[in-house]
Design an enzyme around this catalytic site. Structure first.
Site, short mmCIF file in Angstrom:
data_model
loop_
_atom_site.label_atom_id
_atom_site.label_comp_id
_atom_site.label_asym_id
_atom_site.label_seq_id
_atom_site.Cartn_x
_atom_site.Cartn_y
_atom_site.Cartn_z
N LYS A 1 49.70 10.85 32.36
CA LYS A 1 48.59 9.91 32.62
C LYS A 1 47.54 10.06 31.53
O LYS A 1 47.02 11.14 31.30
CB LYS A 1 47.93 10.16 33.97
CG LYS A 1 46.96 9.04 34.33
CD LYS A 1 45.99 9.39 35.42
CE LYS A 1 44.74 10.08 34.94
NZ LYS A 1 43.90 9.28 34.01
N GLU B 1 28.25 22.90 29.34
CA GLU B 1 28.95 22.17 28.29
C GLU B 1 28.37 20.76 28.19
O GLU B 1 28.32 20.03 29.18
CB GLU B 1 30.45 22.08 28.62
CG GLU B 1 31.24 21.39 27.55
CD GLU B 1 32.74 21.36 27.84
OE1 GLU B 1 33.11 21.07 28.98
OE2 GLU B 1 33.52 21.62 26.92
N GLU C 1 43.73 23.42 30.36
CA GLU C 1 42.93 23.63 29.15
C GLU C 1 41.59 22.94 29.42
O GLU C 1 41.53 21.71 29.50
CB GLU C 1 43.68 23.03 27.95
CG GLU C 1 43.28 23.67 26.65
CD GLU C 1 42.21 22.88 25.96
OE1 GLU C 1 41.03 23.19 26.20
OE2 GLU C 1 42.55 21.99 25.19
N CYS D 1 36.50 20.46 23.29
CA CYS D 1 36.30 21.52 24.29
C CYS D 1 35.94 22.83 23.60
O CYS D 1 35.30 23.69 24.19
CB CYS D 1 37.53 21.66 25.16
SG CYS D 1 39.03 21.52 24.23
N THR E 1 36.39 21.54 33.55
CA THR E 1 36.65 22.67 34.44
C THR E 1 36.59 22.21 35.90
O THR E 1 37.39 22.63 36.74
CB THR E 1 35.65 23.81 34.16
OG1 THR E 1 35.91 24.28 32.83
CG2 THR E 1 35.79 24.96 35.12
P1 ADP Z 1 35.73 13.84 31.49
O1 ADP Z 1 34.67 14.21 32.49
O2 ADP Z 1 35.45 14.34 30.15
O3 ADP Z 1 36.14 12.40 31.52
P2 ADP Z 1 37.81 14.68 33.20
O4 ADP Z 1 38.18 16.08 33.43
O5 ADP Z 1 37.08 13.93 34.26
O6 ADP Z 1 37.00 14.68 31.87
O7 ADP Z 1 39.07 13.81 32.80
C1 ADP Z 1 40.20 14.29 32.12
C2 ADP Z 1 41.42 13.64 32.70
O8 ADP Z 1 41.53 14.02 34.07
C3 ADP Z 1 41.42 12.11 32.69
O9 ADP Z 1 42.73 11.65 32.45
C4 ADP Z 1 41.00 11.77 34.11
O10 ADP Z 1 41.42 10.50 34.55
C5 ADP Z 1 41.68 12.87 34.89
N1 ADP Z 1 41.09 13.15 36.21
C6 ADP Z 1 39.80 13.01 36.60
N2 ADP Z 1 39.66 13.36 37.89
C7 ADP Z 1 40.88 13.73 38.35
C8 ADP Z 1 41.39 14.20 39.60
N3 ADP Z 1 40.61 14.36 40.67
N4 ADP Z 1 42.71 14.50 39.68
C9 ADP Z 1 43.51 14.37 38.61
N5 ADP Z 1 43.10 13.93 37.42
C10 ADP Z 1 41.81 13.61 37.26
#
Ligand code: ADP
Length: 493
Positions: A187, A394, A263, A297, A242
């Site tokens: 995804k 961060e 990561e 990161c 995180t």
């Molecule tokens: P950022 O805050 O920098 O956008 P995220 O950690 O929210 O970083 O997003 C990184 C990835 O994780 C994206 O592909 C996002 O769609 C996905 N993501 C966000 N929330 C969830 C969740 N609850 N379960 C699985 N994947 C998620």
């Protein structure tokens, strides 16, 4: 809505796939929904892509499971390698298009984006080379047995990637998984779905069997969560915050205890000792925080400078920072483009406001850049203390703090006073100091007299709350294989 659309970028026009990529075909989502991806340079929609959610993840997992037990299983390791090499060649062939897509969708400069394409191709080629070098051990326990291990694919791997390096993160994830014979449901981040869909087309062209790589454009709470909690996904690999990493791990534990690698975030220290070559150090400090607009990161966001050189450092670093060209990703001179989204822009501006409110001094920057697009001035804060939010959290943007220290011990203590442990750097001309400090900091990567120089041959990942497991290098292969021990009892003649 169409499954392909011609898109005009400032440098070229190309055909963009828009569908979910399942079984080597671009298709619509079950619910028929789409979502727009925004150009961060002008805040306008580029195009709408088809959205995948739980039902689509289920279909993709079935495709990946069927592929795993089908043709993919019979393909020799060498042929798997050849497919990866071919895909790497196609990335390089289409470098102009891929770099334009990244610049358009993510906002990074075309020049930097070309670096990402080359690194992605290098990563795929590197893992292509590993494909036929995956083997176990024979273990001599006694004369009545033959014991050996097999390194088998884990199975169907769910992979969830972020928006800061859309193409590179895609390559880091699929490379080791495919080299070891797994199949994939990946995804992409909802902010940057375009380059992976383009690569999906190349995956088919390279000759990967249907279902081996499936690409879902969609949101975290729907498609991402469906991957993390899926009962028929054997492993999940995640790169992102995180906060979300914790959700993924919980979802994995509450479902089928799928293997997890994470990561995650960082608040990495960049230590400048008084004997450092100051001019060189400033170049690396600048690259350490402002590369990719601070959206790394491992960004060197906490700069720790010895008191003897503190004032000189600040003066030179301010001058250097103000030379960074901020602007249109399609201009050849641009070093820093816009942040990826309105949300990120607001978050970062919120941190800047917080820093100012807490009494930190803005050495340079501290404001929006221009009047359109998610541009932020490269920002340096000084006169900070360890308890300020801008020092602890961060920021994921072009914002750093500079702190003063008086002894090596103090520098190490401050460097380690964080829940994160992704990266660190030390700048010194003394090899003993360099090694002493490198050994003492708790970080997955320590750069000595450089910063942000990642390489696909080198493992990368975090101590503490920065993650679990290592990506890249031979270490990443361990995440994608299950070790099976076979013990044969030998019959007496
Ligand atoms: P950022 O805050 O920098 O956008 P995220 O950690 O929210 O970083 O997003 C990184 C990835 O994780 C994206 O592909 C996002 O769609 C996905 N993501 C966000 N929330 C969830 C969740 N609850 N379960 C699985 N994947 C998620």
């Amino acid at each position: 809505m169409a499954l392909f659309q011609s898109i005009k970028t400032p440098v070229l026009t190309y055909e963009q796939p828009l569908g979910l990529f399942i079984n080597n075909e671009f298709i619509k989502g079950v619910a028929g929904r789409t979502f727009e991806t925004i150009n961060p340079h002008n805040e306008k929609p580029i195009v709408a892509v088809h959205e995948g959610a739980e039902e689509d993840v289920n279909i993709a997992v079935k495709a990946a499971r069927t592929a795993l037990n089908g043709e993919w299983k019979t393909i020799t390791p060498s042929e798997r390698g050849r497919l990866l090499l071919r895909l790497a060649d196609f990335l390089e062939r289409d470098i102009e298009t891929l770099a334009a897509i990244e610049a358009l969708d993510n906002g990074k400069s075309v020049t930097m984006a070309k670096g990402d394409v080359n690194n992605s191709a290098g990563c795929l080629r590197y893992y292509g080379g590993w494909s036929d070098k995956i083997y176990g051990q024979t273990i001599d326990t006694d004369s009545n047995s033959l014991t050996y291990t097999r390194h088998e694919p884990v199975g169907v791997c769910g992979q969830i990637i972020p928006w800061n390096f859309p193409l590179l993160m895609f390559a880091w994830k699929i490379g080791p998984a495919l080299a070891t014979g797994n199949t994939i449901v990946i995804k992409t981040a909802e902010q940057t779905p375009l380059s992976a869909l383009y690569v999906a087309k190349l995956i088919k062209e390279a000759g990967f069997p249907p279902g081996v790589v499936n690409v879902i454009s969609g949101f975290g709470r729907t498609a991402g969560a469906a991957i993390a909690s899926h009962m028929d996904i054997d492993k999940v690999a995640f790169t992102g915050s995180t906060l979300v990493g914790r959700h993924i791990m919980k979802a994995a534990a509450d479902s089928n205890l799928k293997k997890v690698t994470l990561e995650l975030g960082g608040k990495s220290p960049n230590i400048i000792l008084p004997d450092a070559n100051l001019e060189d150090a400033i170049e690396w400090v600048n690259l350490g925080i402002f590369f990719n607009h601070g959206q790394c990161c491992c960004a060197g966001s906490r700069i720790l400078v010895h008191e003897d050189i503190y004032h000189k450092f600040l003066e030179l670093f301010k001058k250097r920072t103000e030379q960074n060209k901020v602007g249109d990703p399609f201009h050849s001179e641009t070093f820093q483009g816009p942040q990826v989204s309105q949300l990120q822009y607001d978050r970062i501006m919120g941190y800047i406001k917080d820093g100012k409110g807490a009494g930190a001094t803005v050495v340079t920057g501290g404001d929006r850049h221009g009047s359109e697009g998610y541009y932020i001035q490269p920002t340096i804060f000084a006169d900070v203390d360890e308890n300020m939010t801008i020092v602890k959290e961060e920021i994921f943007g072009p914002v750093c703090t500079v702190q003063k220290f008086s002894t090596e011990e103090e520098a190490i203590r401050v460097a380690n006073s964080t829940n994160y442990g992704l990266a660190a750097a030390v700048h010194t001309t003394n090899i003993n100091t360099a090694i002493r400090v490198s050994n003492a900091v708790k970080a997955g990567t320590v750069w000595v007299n450089n910063y942000n120089t990642l390489h696909y041959q080198m493992p990368f990942g975090g101590f503490k709350e920065s993650g679990i497991g290592r990506e890249l290098g031979s270490y990443a292969l361990e995440n994608y294989t299950e070790v099976k021990t076979v013990r044969v009892h030998l019959q007496k003649s």
